[in-house]
Each structure stands twice: as C-alpha cells, then as structure tokens.
Design a protein around this motif. Structure first.
Motif, PDB file in Angstrom:
ATOM      1  N   ILE A 216     -76.768 -43.243 -46.948  1.00  0.00           N
ATOM      2  CA  ILE A 216     -76.328 -42.400 -47.654  1.00  0.00           C
ATOM      3  C   ILE A 216     -75.005 -43.503 -47.801  1.00  0.00           C
ATOM      4  CG2 ILE A 216     -75.947 -40.397 -47.917  1.00  0.00           C
ATOM      5  CD1 ILE A 216     -77.733 -38.978 -46.347  1.00  0.00           C
ATOM      6  N   PRO A 217     -74.712 -43.947 -48.632  1.00  0.00           N
ATOM      7  CA  PRO A 217     -73.178 -43.404 -49.160  1.00  0.00           C
ATOM      8  C   PRO A 217     -72.424 -43.142 -50.134  1.00  0.00           C
ATOM      9  CG  PRO A 217     -74.219 -44.160 -51.337  1.00  0.00           C
ATOM     10  CD  PRO A 217     -75.274 -44.423 -50.413  1.00  0.00           C
ATOM     11  N   MET A 241     -68.820 -48.401 -53.706  1.00  0.00           N
ATOM     12  CA  MET A 241     -69.393 -47.656 -53.027  1.00  0.00           C
ATOM     13  C   MET A 241     -69.177 -47.953 -51.537  1.00  0.00           C
ATOM     14  SD  MET A 241     -70.476 -44.985 -55.071  1.00  0.00           S
ATOM     15  CE  MET A 241     -71.557 -43.945 -54.205  1.00  0.00           C
ATOM     16  N   VAL A 242     -69.136 -47.580 -50.465  1.00  0.00           N
ATOM     17  CA  VAL A 242     -69.390 -47.748 -49.343  1.00  0.00           C
ATOM     18  C   VAL A 242     -69.560 -47.209 -48.045  1.00  0.00           C
ATOM     19  CG1 VAL A 242     -66.451 -48.650 -49.664  1.00  0.00           C
ATOM     20  CG2 VAL A 242     -66.981 -46.614 -48.713  1.00  0.00           C
ATOM     21  N   ARG A 243     -70.574 -47.516 -47.577  1.00  0.00           N
ATOM     22  CA  ARG A 243     -71.266 -47.136 -45.607  1.00  0.00           C
ATOM     23  C   ARG A 243     -70.269 -45.846 -45.598  1.00  0.00           C
ATOM     24  NH1 ARG A 243     -72.864 -52.597 -45.631  1.00  0.00           N
ATOM     25  NH2 ARG A 243     -74.779 -52.578 -46.234  1.00  0.00           N
ATOM     26  N   ARG A 244     -70.518 -44.952 -45.082  1.00  0.00           N
ATOM     27  CA  ARG A 244     -70.409 -43.901 -44.498  1.00  0.00           C
ATOM     28  C   ARG A 244     -70.306 -44.295 -42.840  1.00  0.00           C
ATOM     29  NH1 ARG A 244     -70.607 -38.287 -46.594  1.00  0.00           N
ATOM     30  NH2 ARG A 244     -71.910 -38.455 -48.369  1.00  0.00           N
ATOM     31  N   GLU A 245     -69.294 -43.809 -42.405  1.00  0.00           N
ATOM     32  CA  GLU A 245     -68.247 -43.948 -40.860  1.00  0.00           C
ATOM     33  C   GLU A 245     -69.637 -43.288 -40.104  1.00  0.00           C
ATOM     34  OE1 GLU A 245     -66.932 -45.422 -39.541  1.00  0.00           O
ATOM     35  OE2 GLU A 245     -64.917 -45.767 -41.280  1.00  0.00           O
ATOM     36  N   GLU A 246     -70.061 -43.782 -38.711  1.00  0.00           N
ATOM     37  CA  GLU A 246     -71.273 -42.805 -38.658  1.00  0.00           C
ATOM     38  C   GLU A 246     -71.180 -42.020 -37.585  1.00  0.00           C
ATOM     39  OE1 GLU A 246     -71.076 -44.843 -34.122  1.00  0.00           O
ATOM     40  OE2 GLU A 246     -71.339 -47.169 -34.943  1.00  0.00           O
TER      41      GLU A 246
END
Length: 456
Positions: A216-217, A241-246
């Motif tokens: 989910i970006p 868009m970037v990847r969410r943090e863990e």
C-alpha cells in the motif's frame, strides 16, 4: 463536580417566604407556639407583662427566618473523586470543597452529599463560619462490593441561625459518577495451547514481507528514501509514490462472555456470574498488557470496542490503556441477557479473522455446546472456562460430572482447551492449566487450599 449559585436564604430563591417559614426547627416552632399561646392568655387574663413575653417568644423565630431569608451570599461547591474508577471491594475517597464567593461571611453550614445506599451511609458535615473569599474542604470514603455506575450528588447545604430557630436548605444541580469495575486478578504469563510462538508479544507482520501487489503506497514526502519509490503506483497515480514503512499488526483476541440469564444461577458478589465477569476483565487486561488487540463479545453479538476500520478488527487502533478502560467500564454495568442461545456470538465470530478466543461460559446444553465447538477458528487458539452453576449454588463440586464431561469432551474434540470451573477457584489457578507446555487438563476443581483439587 462543580456548582455555584445563590446560597440558602437568598431573597429570590425558589419557594419564597413560605419555604423559609417551613424551615423552622422544632425549637423555632416551639417558641412561636409558646409566644402565640402566651399572647392569647394575656388577652384572656388581662396581663400586659405576659403579652410582652408572648410577643418576644413569637418574634424571635420570625426575626431569625427573615434574617436568613434576606441574607444574600453566594457559595460554590465542587467534588473530586480519587479515583473515579475503582475495583469492587476497594475504597474511593470523595473530596468536597465549599468556596464563599460573596462579600459577606456565611453562618453555620451543614453540608450533606447524596450517595446510593450501597456505597455507605450518607455523609454529613458541619462547617464553621466561612469568611469572604474563604473555603472549607472535607472528605469521606465510599466502598461497594457490587460493580456498577453510581451517581454522587447533588450537594445540599443547610444554613442555620445562631439560636437554632431556622434551617434553610438549598442544593447544587451537578453530580459525579463513580464507576465500580470488576475485580482484576493478576494472571501468570503462559503460552496458551494452540498459540503461535511469541504469544503475541511484539508479533509483527510487515508490509515488506507481502507481495509486490499487496504493498500500500503513499505520496512522496521530503526526506523519503528514493530506494522506496514504488514505480508501478507512481505510473498509475501520476505522482511520486513510496512504499509505507513497516507497520506492526497486533495479535487479535476475543474475550467472549456468556451473559444469558438461563445459563447462570444465583446473584450477588460471590455468584458464578460475577466470577465470569471478573474473569473476563482479568483476561482482557492481561492480554492487553501482552500486546494483544482485545475486544469483548457477549452472547447478544455486541462487541466492545466497536469497529474502527483498521484491519477490520475492533480496537486495533486504540491504546491498550484506553481499551482497558473501555472494557472495564462496559463490564461494570453488564447484566444478564434474555437470550437463550449463543448463535449471535457465533455469527460474529464466523465472519472474523483468526485470533485467540477466550470464553467464559455458563451452563451449556448439547445444542449450545455444539455452537461453541464451531466458534473456534481454524488455526487459532481457543480457551473455554465452563462454570458449573449448580455446584456454585449447592456447594458440591462437580454437581453433574457425566453431563459436564460430555460437553467438555465435545469442546476439546473441536480444538478447545476447556476447563470446568467450580466454586472457590481463582482464575490464576486455572490460567496455569492453559499452558500448552503442560498439556490439556480435563478440568480444574477448587483451589489447592480446598479439600479436593479435582484435577485429572
């Protein structure tokens, strides 16, 4: 609670002069009656001196009433509970404060607070003259063995004159609520049968471990690492868009409480139902402390906390302390339901995700035992505490060994860790028998201090 207003005796208080004269004490009424009688006798006997005495006796209480009624001052009252939420059987202290916010000193004040009879006797205090701008503080203790939500107040003030001829009473409108929650018993840390390693403490599921299509970006923010840019979403949305943090996902747990009136016999703080309520509170608080996202479910299908839209699981976005307070407040006022089946709770669990299930159940017939057996989710741990209500009322344990063991066997065959609860058994004693490393016990009888343990 805080409240303020015109004090006893204000000239425009409700009730008018009639209410002021109704405040005459026994002494004041006696003086007034004696004065009228003396005046009447003086007319009949023609004694002028007796008339003077009669007028003096009658005028004195009337003057006291007029002085109290026309005296204008303002007081403010406040109440503070310490604490506002207290376990059953524990004491709370109520602090009262009266402030004189007028320019005139008050007379002798009698302070009374309204409390329910289950919390103890109604407290009464006598306050000395309060100087302008001064204050007086008093306190009293309340205690209840019955859980519930109790209203304290409103405060009532009584003003008297120096001669004790008249008492005028007024009250504040505000009140406070004392919540008496179930007793919470500390439980030992065990690994429940069927529970995955880690027992919920810090178990995290990372989005980084998901597939490329499951990420989910979010929009790019200044300072984000460019190595986390999600190019597929960037092309789709037309912006970086970037990847969410863990993001950690807490382990889930449902505490099921059977509140059916037909499943519980007896009432009072030592009844089986109160043991179940206290057990549900203890289990919920214990699992919250271990990092679980806990919800409370009753046989009616109501769930606390309600859905919050995070992961489809109630309570997953709330802090543990907030959730614990919400659950304890709910259990403080929970009562018997009119339902006869656990099917509503089964419907809620059937549509949920895997997770730990801890159930506190009353008497089960074959039909209800079959419904409970189907509640356990595949791959999830399930622990049931089944109360022998007949034994709680008769004092003999177990009351119906054949029937109870047959229903417990049905639950165990479905994967439950099922324990039979007799009278006088502490939950901590039973909780140790849910440890997967110790095996699945058949039942747990009275505590080790009793004459028999009933363990097999």
């Amino acid at each position: 609670m805080s409240g303020g207003g015109r004090p006893p005796g204000g000239g425009d208080d409700e009730g008018g002069m009639g209410s002021a004269f109704s405040g005459l004490t026994t002494r004041g009424r006696s003086f007034l009656a004696a004065g009228i009688a003396a005046a009447g006798c003086s007319v009949v006997l023609g004694q002028t001196d007796l008339l003077r005495v009669g007028l003096l006796l009658a005028v004195l209480p009337i003057v006291c009433v007029l002085v109290l009624y026309r005296t204008r001052y303002r007081v403010a009252g406040s109440r503070r509970l310490s604490p506002a939420r207290v376990p059953a059987g524990s004491e709370a202290r109520v602090h009262l404060r009266i402030d004189n916010v007028s320019r005139l000193p008050t007379g002798l004040l009698m302070l009374q607070d309204r409390v329910p009879y289950v919390l103890g006797p109604r407290p009464r205090f006598v306050l000395d003259r309060i100087e302008p701008g001064g204050r007086r503080e008093v306190s009293y203790r309340v205690r209840s063995d019955l859980r519930g939500r109790y209203s304290l107040g409103p405060l009532q003030l009584r003003l008297t004159d120096p001669f004790g001829m008249c008492e005028l009473a007024r009250g504040f409108s505000a009140y406070d609520t004392l919540t008496v929650v179930p007793r919470v018993e500390p439980l030992p840390a065990v690994r429940l049968a069927g529970e995955a390693a880690g027992y919920g403490d810090g178990r995290n599921r990372s989005l980084a471990l998901a597939g490329e299509d499951d990420v989910i970006p979010r929009g790019y923010r200044h300072g984000d690492d460019l190595r986390r840019v999600h190019w597929r979403s960037t092309a789709r949305y037309g912006e970086l868009m970037v990847r969410r943090e863990e993001q950690p996902q807490r382990a889930h747990c449902t505490v099921l409480l059977d509140t059916r009136a037909v499943a519980h016999i007896g009432a009072g703080p030592d009844s089986a139902f109160e043991w179940a309520v206290s057990g549900a509170a203890s289990a919920a608080v214990h699992l919250l402390e271990r990092g679980y996202a806990v919800r409370l479910l009753t046989d009616t299908g109501s769930s606390i906390p309600g859905p919050d839209g995070v992961g489809g699981y109630p309570g997953s976005s709330l802090e543990s302390a907030d959730t614990a307070g919400m659950l304890l407040d709910t259990l403080a006022v929970v009562d018997h339901s009119d339902g006869e089946s656990l099917s509503s709770a089964y419907d809620v669990l059937r549509g949920g995700s895997e997770g730990l299930l801890v159930a506190f159940l009353g008497d089960l017939d074959e039909e209800q035992a079959a419904i409970v057996a189907r509640m356990r989710q595949r791959g999830g741990a399930a622990v049931a505490f089944v109360l022998d209500n007949t034994a709680w009322t008769r004092g003999v344990w177990p009351a119906d060994p054949d029937g109870l063991q047959a229903r417990l066997r049905l639950l165990r065959e479905a994967g439950w860790t099922a324990l039979l609860v007799g009278p006088g058994v502490p939950l901590a004693h039973l909780w140790r028998h849910t440890d997967a490393r110790g095996g699945n016990r058949a039942d747990a009888g009275p505590a080790p201090t009793a004459s028999t343990t009933g363990m097999s």
